[in-house]
Design a protein around this motif. Structure first.
Motif, short mmCIF file in Angstrom:
data_model
loop_
_atom_site.label_atom_id
_atom_site.label_comp_id
_atom_site.label_asym_id
_atom_site.label_seq_id
_atom_site.Cartn_x
_atom_site.Cartn_y
_atom_site.Cartn_z
N GLN A 71 51.94 32.24 48.47
CA GLN A 71 51.69 32.79 47.14
C GLN A 71 52.88 32.55 46.23
O GLN A 71 52.72 32.20 45.06
CB GLN A 71 51.39 34.28 47.24
N GLN A 131 43.41 38.36 47.66
CA GLN A 131 42.72 37.89 46.46
C GLN A 131 41.51 38.77 46.14
O GLN A 131 41.25 39.10 44.98
CB GLN A 131 42.28 36.43 46.66
N GLU A 132 40.78 39.18 47.17
CA GLU A 132 39.63 40.08 46.96
C GLU A 132 40.08 41.42 46.41
O GLU A 132 39.44 42.00 45.52
CB GLU A 132 38.89 40.28 48.28
N LEU A 144 36.36 25.58 45.13
CA LEU A 144 35.54 26.78 45.13
C LEU A 144 34.16 26.51 45.71
O LEU A 144 33.60 27.32 46.44
CB LEU A 144 35.41 27.34 43.71
N SER A 188 39.99 26.94 51.62
CA SER A 188 39.49 28.22 51.13
C SER A 188 40.64 29.11 50.67
O SER A 188 40.52 29.82 49.67
CB SER A 188 38.68 28.93 52.23
N ALA A 189 41.78 29.05 51.38
CA ALA A 189 42.95 29.85 50.97
C ALA A 189 43.51 29.35 49.66
O ALA A 189 43.90 30.14 48.79
CB ALA A 189 44.02 29.80 52.06
N LYS A 249 40.12 43.14 53.76
CA LYS A 249 40.00 42.41 52.50
C LYS A 249 41.18 41.45 52.34
O LYS A 249 42.32 41.79 52.67
CB LYS A 249 39.98 43.38 51.33
N SER A 250 40.91 40.27 51.81
CA SER A 250 42.01 39.36 51.49
C SER A 250 42.74 39.90 50.26
O SER A 250 42.20 40.69 49.49
CB SER A 250 41.48 37.95 51.19
N ASP A 304 34.39 25.62 49.43
CA ASP A 304 34.70 26.79 50.25
C ASP A 304 33.45 27.33 50.95
O ASP A 304 33.53 27.93 52.00
CB ASP A 304 35.33 27.87 49.38
N ASP A 320 41.36 30.56 46.85
CA ASP A 320 41.64 31.96 46.53
C ASP A 320 42.87 32.08 45.64
O ASP A 320 42.90 32.87 44.69
CB ASP A 320 41.85 32.76 47.81
N LYS A 348 41.95 31.11 42.11
CA LYS A 348 41.20 32.15 41.39
C LYS A 348 42.15 33.13 40.72
O LYS A 348 41.95 33.53 39.57
CB LYS A 348 40.29 32.91 42.36
#
Length: 489
Positions: free
Chosen positions: A233, A479-480, A33, A259-260, A476-477, A36, A263, A266
């Motif tokens: 995922q 995750q977002e 995190l 970074s992926a 938006k991703s 990132d 996410d 998270k």
């Protein structure tokens, strides 16, 4: 719009962190995190994920092909299989495929979560290959119905799986564009069935070629999926983190992997139990988002799109245009609208396209009602009716056709995404079946003017529903989006 969802704690409730997370994993992922922040902010190359997306859209091509494959050669088929003049049997040849689609859509989420996205694609190709063979060699109606039912089962699994897979393997900045490939592939499938069906319908037994040929793309889908990436995922939720990281490198490039993975971590921190029950989709914190998805698909079908497809040949013949030419015009309008959606999806956003699409469809129905109120023999009424139908198909393909499947696979939380898509697609198949079953009877009893007024009313209802309930997900991703829909206490 995002503020509205963040300010609605009653919509969703964020669950506490799993107690079973290993402390070492927490430290490692916490590092991700922080690291990132130092990752490059440029978008990953879209060319890395494109081949995987194109393979997935083969199932959408098959969806369009099989929905249109019996239209042109139905007359010669009914003659060879000895049900000519039997309208019930002709209806069953079409509706049996829809019944199989309903069953397949109910199972698709559990199949996708159980064996993974790639194997689910391969499994859905199997009944389509077997069903095509049975339909091609049958000598009676019963064999044709069995073949169509098997094909329908595969088609029921395929479309929600394609939307799910494309959403999970696509970079956020092109996810809408890639989602539009589904509608374009469906249009190409319908046009392909038409181009093959027109020349073979006058050849004795030529209709069998239509079914033999459909087995080829299904076999290509099953084979090509062996070389495609699995959904990162899905792998992460199975605890296969190293494999998820490897697949992300294939799809995004090495510089975007950390970074992926951060996410994914998270979301995993706030996830619940891995198993999702059917009741979880209808009650509690997931009810609202599933309700939005089901209603969108219901309004899509109740707008009358399949009735327009069905009735278009009659309208064009009244204007002196043959049914084959009419189907080509409808196919071109559908394809043109899909291309426009491809260009605009990631520029204007999903919600804007949906609203303008339903507005255009409502206007088209108003033209149809106006044409029905004019003299039936007048050329002005006929041209108005033809123009209204083409405009309806065009505006449908711009938004109401491609957006729901893409949007829902974006807004559903990862733990229920596959099963929620399956449930919503079953609503789609059910409404599709009911419209096809009742359209001609309602047309006889209500008349064209009143029936098209009802369809137009559903389009207006859809505009209001979208404005009040649908959120924008452009850029938006996943995750977002999920974090925004699942705010912390």
């Amino acid at each position: 719009m995002w503020g509205r969802f963040r300010d609605c704690p009653s919509m969703y409730k964020r669950m506490p962190t799993k107690e079973s997370v290993n402390l070492v994993d927490v430290d490692e992922n916490s590092g991700l995190l922080h690291n990132d922040m130092g990752q490059e902010t440029t978008n990953p190359s879209w060319m890395l994920s494109l081949p995987h997306v194109l393979v997935a859209t083969i199932v959408s091509f098959l969806f369009g092909y099989h929905l249109g494959v019996v239209n042109e050669p139905l007359e010669s088929m009914s003659k060879d299989l000895d049900f000519r003049g039997n309208t019930l049997a002709e209806g069953l040849v079409v509706s049996t495929c829809l019944a199989g689609g309903f069953l397949g859509s109910l199972l698709s989420g559990w199949v996708a979560d159980g064996v993974g996205r790639r194997k689910a694609f391969q499994l859905c190709a199997l009944p389509m290959i077997i069903g095509a063979f049975i339909s091609a060699i049958t000598v009676n109606l019963e064999g044709m119905l069995l073949g169509r039912f098997l094909v329908g089962t595969g088609l029921g699994v395929g479309p929600p799986l394609a939307a799910l897979y494309i959403t999970e393997v696509s970079p956020a900045f092109v996810r809408g564009t890639y989602g539009s490939f589904i509608q374009i592939a469906t249009c190409l499938g319908v046009i392909g069935a038409l181009l093959i069906g027109i020349p073979v319908k006058s050849v004795d037994g030529g209709w069998r070629v239509c079914f033999w040929l459909s087995a080829i793309p299904a076999a290509i889908l099953a084979l090509a999926m062996a070389f495609c990436a699995e959904s990162p995922q899905w792998l992460y939720k199975q605890g296969r983190h190293a494999e998820a990281e490897s697949e992300l490198e294939k799809l995004l490039g090495g510089s975007h992997v950390k970074s992926a993975m951060a996410d994914l971590y998270k979301l995993d921190r706030g996830d619940e139990a891995d198993t999702t029950k059917f009741s979880d989709l209808l009650y509690g914190r997931h009810f609202r988002v599933v309700f939005i998805g089901s209603t969108l698909f219901a309004l899509q079908q109740l707008s009358g799109i399949n009735a327009v497809f069905y009735f278009s040949s009659t309208v064009f013949r009244s204007a002196g245009v043959s049914s084959s030419i009419a189907n080509i015009f409808i196919g071109i309008a559908n394809l043109l609208g899909s291309i426009i959606a491809l260009v605009l999806m990631d520029k204007l956003g999903r919600k804007v396209l949906l609203m303008w699409s339903f507005c255009g469809m409502a206007l088209s129905m108003a033209l149809q009602v106006t044409a029905a109120g004019l003299s039936a023999s007048g050329s002005g009424a006929l041209y108005l009716s033809v123009g209204g139908m083409l405009l309806f198909v065009l505006t449908f393909a711009i938004g109401a056709g491609p957006v729901p499947g893409l949007l829902l696979s974006e807004i559903f939380p990862s733990r229920i995404r596959a099963k929620a898509m399956a449930f919503c697609m079953s609503v789609h198949w059910l409404c599709n079946f009911l419209v096809g079953l009742l359209f001609l009877r309602l047309l006889e009893q209500l008349g064209q003017k009143l029936l098209y007024s009802i369809f137009g009313t559903f389009c207006l209802m859809a505009i209001v529903f979208v404005k009040r309930n649908v959120m924008e997900t452009k850029g938006k991703s996943l995750q977002e989006i999920e974090i925004a829909l699942l705010p912390q206490d």
